[in-house]
Design an enzyme around this catalytic site. Structure first.
Site, PDB file in Angstrom:
ATOM      1  N   SER A 130     -24.447 -44.542  44.243  1.00  0.00           N
ATOM      2  CA  SER A 130     -23.753 -43.534  44.521  1.00  0.00           C
ATOM      3  C   SER A 130     -23.551 -42.775  42.815  1.00  0.00           C
ATOM      4  O   SER A 130     -23.462 -42.346  41.827  1.00  0.00           O
ATOM      5  CB  SER A 130     -23.085 -42.968  45.411  1.00  0.00           C
ATOM      6  OG  SER A 130     -22.017 -41.704  44.701  1.00  0.00           O
ATOM      7  N   GLN A 131     -21.930 -44.209  42.877  1.00  0.00           N
ATOM      8  CA  GLN A 131     -21.196 -43.928  41.690  1.00  0.00           C
ATOM      9  C   GLN A 131     -21.519 -44.689  40.439  1.00  0.00           C
ATOM     10  O   GLN A 131     -22.106 -44.520  39.192  1.00  0.00           O
ATOM     11  CB  GLN A 131     -19.838 -44.743  41.921  1.00  0.00           C
ATOM     12  CG  GLN A 131     -18.723 -44.186  42.650  1.00  0.00           C
ATOM     13  CD  GLN A 131     -18.425 -42.486  41.348  1.00  0.00           C
ATOM     14  OE1 GLN A 131     -18.198 -42.434  40.751  1.00  0.00           O
ATOM     15  NE2 GLN A 131     -18.591 -41.311  42.656  1.00  0.00           N
ATOM     16  N   SER A 154     -32.051 -57.545  45.014  1.00  0.00           N
ATOM     17  CA  SER A 154     -31.481 -55.471  44.878  1.00  0.00           C
ATOM     18  C   SER A 154     -32.278 -55.123  44.539  1.00  0.00           C
ATOM     19  O   SER A 154     -33.446 -54.961  43.383  1.00  0.00           O
ATOM     20  CB  SER A 154     -30.602 -55.399  43.928  1.00  0.00           C
ATOM     21  OG  SER A 154     -30.172 -53.831  43.719  1.00  0.00           O
ATOM     22  N   ASP A 165     -16.955 -50.435  49.378  1.00  0.00           N
ATOM     23  CA  ASP A 165     -15.838 -51.451  49.452  1.00  0.00           C
ATOM     24  C   ASP A 165     -15.360 -53.044  49.526  1.00  0.00           C
ATOM     25  O   ASP A 165     -14.885 -53.367  49.351  1.00  0.00           O
ATOM     26  CB  ASP A 165     -14.266 -50.440  49.842  1.00  0.00           C
ATOM     27  CG  ASP A 165     -14.353 -49.431  48.236  1.00  0.00           C
ATOM     28  OD1 ASP A 165     -14.144 -49.657  47.127  1.00  0.00           O
ATOM     29  OD2 ASP A 165     -14.074 -47.776  49.150  1.00  0.00           O
ATOM     30  N   HIS A 184     -11.734 -47.321  42.331  1.00  0.00           N
ATOM     31  CA  HIS A 184     -10.945 -47.088  43.753  1.00  0.00           C
ATOM     32  C   HIS A 184     -10.163 -48.010  44.110  1.00  0.00           C
ATOM     33  O   HIS A 184     -10.668 -49.338  44.114  1.00  0.00           O
ATOM     34  CB  HIS A 184     -12.274 -46.612  45.281  1.00  0.00           C
ATOM     35  CG  HIS A 184     -10.958 -46.425  46.857  1.00  0.00           C
ATOM     36  ND1 HIS A 184     -10.378 -45.613  46.461  1.00  0.00           N
ATOM     37  CD2 HIS A 184     -11.683 -46.615  47.497  1.00  0.00           C
ATOM     38  CE1 HIS A 184      -9.584 -45.643  47.845  1.00  0.00           C
ATOM     39  NE2 HIS A 184     -11.060 -46.518  48.548  1.00  0.00           N
ATOM     40  N   GLY A 189     -21.223 -39.389  43.732  1.00  0.00           N
ATOM     41  CA  GLY A 189     -21.665 -39.668  42.259  1.00  0.00           C
ATOM     42  C   GLY A 189     -22.639 -38.701  41.370  1.00  0.00           C
ATOM     43  O   GLY A 189     -22.808 -38.383  40.536  1.00  0.00           O
ATOM     44  N   GLU A 204     -21.513 -21.089  57.411  1.00  0.00           N
ATOM     45  CA  GLU A 204     -21.030 -20.239  56.443  1.00  0.00           C
ATOM     46  C   GLU A 204     -19.378 -21.209  55.515  1.00  0.00           C
ATOM     47  O   GLU A 204     -19.072 -20.632  55.164  1.00  0.00           O
ATOM     48  CB  GLU A 204     -20.217 -19.481  57.382  1.00  0.00           C
ATOM     49  CG  GLU A 204     -20.918 -18.168  57.470  1.00  0.00           C
ATOM     50  CD  GLU A 204     -20.062 -16.653  57.886  1.00  0.00           C
ATOM     51  OE1 GLU A 204     -20.683 -16.662  58.876  1.00  0.00           O
ATOM     52  OE2 GLU A 204     -19.135 -16.786  57.354  1.00  0.00           O
ATOM     53  N   SER A 226     -13.354  -9.467  54.387  1.00  0.00           N
ATOM     54  CA  SER A 226     -12.276  -9.099  55.207  1.00  0.00           C
ATOM     55  C   SER A 226     -10.760  -9.191  55.913  1.00  0.00           C
ATOM     56  O   SER A 226     -10.572  -9.900  55.991  1.00  0.00           O
ATOM     57  CB  SER A 226     -13.729  -8.389  56.541  1.00  0.00           C
ATOM     58  OG  SER A 226     -12.944  -9.409  57.746  1.00  0.00           O
TER      59      SER A 226
HETATM   60  P1  NAD Z   1     -22.715 -47.068  47.866  1.00  0.00           P
HETATM   61  O1  NAD Z   1     -22.418 -47.223  48.489  1.00  0.00           O
HETATM   62  O2  NAD Z   1     -24.136 -46.508  46.850  1.00  0.00           O
HETATM   63  O3  NAD Z   1     -23.539 -48.529  47.100  1.00  0.00           O
HETATM   64  C1  NAD Z   1     -23.238 -49.213  45.601  1.00  0.00           C
HETATM   65  C2  NAD Z   1     -24.457 -50.348  45.689  1.00  0.00           C
HETATM   66  O4  NAD Z   1     -23.879 -51.297  45.235  1.00  0.00           O
HETATM   67  C3  NAD Z   1     -25.256 -50.135  46.284  1.00  0.00           C
HETATM   68  O5  NAD Z   1     -26.413 -49.195  46.066  1.00  0.00           O
HETATM   69  C4  NAD Z   1     -26.168 -51.368  45.680  1.00  0.00           C
HETATM   70  O6  NAD Z   1     -27.232 -51.685  44.304  1.00  0.00           O
HETATM   71  C5  NAD Z   1     -24.744 -52.442  45.538  1.00  0.00           C
HETATM   72  N1  NAD Z   1     -24.534 -53.390  46.678  1.00  0.00           N
HETATM   73  C6  NAD Z   1     -24.432 -52.125  48.188  1.00  0.00           C
HETATM   74  N2  NAD Z   1     -23.843 -53.427  49.021  1.00  0.00           N
HETATM   75  C7  NAD Z   1     -23.873 -54.849  48.489  1.00  0.00           C
HETATM   76  C8  NAD Z   1     -23.372 -56.129  48.825  1.00  0.00           C
HETATM   77  N3  NAD Z   1     -22.846 -55.706  49.865  1.00  0.00           N
HETATM   78  N4  NAD Z   1     -23.738 -57.091  47.909  1.00  0.00           N
HETATM   79  C9  NAD Z   1     -23.645 -56.401  46.700  1.00  0.00           C
HETATM   80  N5  NAD Z   1     -23.655 -55.428  45.884  1.00  0.00           N
HETATM   81  C10 NAD Z   1     -24.036 -54.405  47.242  1.00  0.00           C
HETATM   82  O7  NAD Z   1     -20.465 -47.292  47.114  1.00  0.00           O
HETATM   83  P2  NAD Z   1     -20.604 -46.258  46.124  1.00  0.00           P
HETATM   84  O8  NAD Z   1     -20.576 -44.601  47.209  1.00  0.00           O
HETATM   85  O9  NAD Z   1     -20.713 -45.521  44.669  1.00  0.00           O
HETATM   86  O10 NAD Z   1     -19.257 -46.884  45.838  1.00  0.00           O
HETATM   87  C11 NAD Z   1     -18.361 -47.747  44.913  1.00  0.00           C
HETATM   88  C12 NAD Z   1     -17.169 -47.774  44.601  1.00  0.00           C
HETATM   89  O11 NAD Z   1     -17.175 -46.602  43.987  1.00  0.00           O
HETATM   90  C13 NAD Z   1     -16.061 -47.326  46.309  1.00  0.00           C
HETATM   91  O12 NAD Z   1     -15.324 -48.352  45.125  1.00  0.00           O
HETATM   92  C14 NAD Z   1     -15.874 -46.359  46.123  1.00  0.00           C
HETATM   93  O13 NAD Z   1     -15.110 -46.299  46.922  1.00  0.00           O
HETATM   94  C15 NAD Z   1     -15.655 -45.587  44.888  1.00  0.00           C
HETATM   95  N6  NAD Z   1     -16.313 -44.176  44.666  1.00  0.00           N
HETATM   96  C16 NAD Z   1     -17.072 -43.729  45.500  1.00  0.00           C
HETATM   97  C17 NAD Z   1     -17.292 -42.520  45.553  1.00  0.00           C
HETATM   98  C18 NAD Z   1     -18.494 -42.254  45.941  1.00  0.00           C
HETATM   99  O14 NAD Z   1     -18.836 -40.788  46.056  1.00  0.00           O
HETATM  100  N7  NAD Z   1     -20.018 -42.560  46.480  1.00  0.00           N
HETATM  101  C19 NAD Z   1     -16.242 -41.575  44.561  1.00  0.00           C
HETATM  102  C20 NAD Z   1     -15.254 -42.150  44.124  1.00  0.00           C
HETATM  103  C21 NAD Z   1     -15.177 -43.919  43.973  1.00  0.00           C
END
Ligand code: NAD
Ligand code: MG
Length: 350
Positions: free
Chosen positions: A28-29, A52, A84, A109, A135, A232, A253
């Protein structure tokens, strides 16, 4: 106005010029950071495990892909964007052994630094840019010329350049177009966990489910209850997003506004305030983090059970059928057992 906001003019883009940024993870990020930085002229390498499935996606987008170890070695700045709960494992195995003094280790984070799961050696700068949005929006808003606001923090600045580099990163990500706010790892971690538990995810989901159940139990049609308590909600939140509670109340309203004032505080009452304080306390004293880490380390059975129970809730079954007829909503159905990766659009969580 209180806190200082930082905008493009406050961030020196040249702090990343001629430097390489490693983006570890492409979810996502990760996809948004890699693509936004690349489009801002930064040299990006995406670090991923050999196995991956994201490797092909990143390569298709024209990004350089390497192992996590090789990306770490090649970079001046390393942004960790795996989940995380996976960060400590990836850091210990493939990042820590290859770190060298002067590198900037970044997070989106503060969880792993704040709760002591990752403790980088002296000589490594530690920073954070935490976008306040998912993301796929971080990417689409950037492409449209805008930005998602963010928090930034510097936990350690041994080189004396961590703050400049962290701000330059926020600028390349597009966040200083919207404004970024300085914080600490402690403040970001605690408020982020509290926000998602009390309002954004936990509070809202429970409020919606309880209102839906109340109507259905009283004999009203589930489809109607779905429209009233879930569908809604977006329209109401959009008003708040643009103009706060005042604009929402201006738009609804007078009857709705009066009911808001007299019934809202009875629903979300002092008992809820007391529970919110308890939840905040469990975040601050680390007990929520310990519980979540233990849950992951023991196989995640409770998490799987909780997830399954809510995936089977009546509001989800009714909602899926109704949304399927509203194609313009771009509906997405998450089925039981589906992983995040398979529910995502290319490069973004659905
Ligand atoms: P995500 O769940 O989308 O996963 C990210 C990627 O990590 C996966 O696509 C894969 O490439 C890899 N991955 C997954 N499992 C793994 C494993 N066991 N070992 C190695 N690689 C692995 O993560 P995210 O939601 O993008 O979160 C990433 C960071 O961004 C976190 O610290 C999160 O707190 C922070 N964050 C996320 C958001 C959000 O909207 N998702 C917003 C702000 C901050
Ligand atoms: Mg958050």
């Amino acid at each position: 106005m209180g806190a200082r906001m930082y905008y493009d003019a406050d961030a020196d883009a040249s702090a990343l010029a001629g430097r390489t940024v490693a983006i570890i993870g492409y979810g996502s990020q990760g996809h948004a950071h890699a693509l936004n930085l690349r489009d801002s002229g930064v040299d990006v390498v995406v670090g991923l495990k050999e196995t991956s499935q994201s490797r092909a996606l990143a390569a298709e987008a024209g990004l350089r892909v390497a192992s996590v170890a090789e990306a770490t070695k090649a970079a001046d700045t390393i942004m960790i964007l795996v989940p995380d709960t996976a960060q400590k494992g990836v850091y210990d195995a493939d990042i820590a052994p290859h770190l060298r003094a002067g590198q900037l280790l970044m997070f989106a984070h503060g969880f792993n630094i704040h709760f002591g799961r990752i403790d980088p050696p002296a000589g490594i700068d530690v920073g954070m840019v935490a976008p306040k949005g998912p993301g796929h929006l971080l990417r689409s808003v950037y492409v449209e010329g805008g930005g998602v606001p963010a928090l930034f923090a510097v936990q350690r600045d041994d080189s004396g350049t961590a703050r400049t580099r962290t701000l330059a990163y926020a600028r390349a990500l597009g966040c200083t177009r919207a404004g970024v706010l300085e914080t600490t790892f402690a403040e970001e971690t605690e408020t982020d966990l509290f926000g998602e538990q009390s309002v954004l995810c936990g509070g809202t989901a429970s409020l919606v489910k309880m209102a839906f159940e109340t109507l259905v139990e009283a004999g009203y049609q589930p489809e109607l209850a779905y429209f009233e308590t879930m569908h809604e909600l977006k329209l109401i939140v959009d008003l708040m997003y643009r103009g706060g509670l005042n604009f929402m109340r201006f738009s609804v309203s007078d009857t709705a506004e009066y009911g808001d004032y007299v019934s809202g505080p009875r629903i979300i009452d002092e008992h809820v305030r007391h529970t919110m304080r308890e939840v905040l306390h469990e975040i601050q004293d680390g007990s929520f983090a310990r519980r979540w880490i233990a849950e992951n380390e023991s196989g995640g059975a409770e998490f799987a059970r909780l997830r399954q129970a809510d995936q089977d809730h009546q509001i989800e079954r009714v909602g899926a059928e109704l949304r399927a007829q509203m194609r313009w909503l771009n509906p997405v159905e998450v089925r039981a057992g589906q992983t995040q990766a398979s529910a995502s659009q290319p490069g973004g969580r659905a």
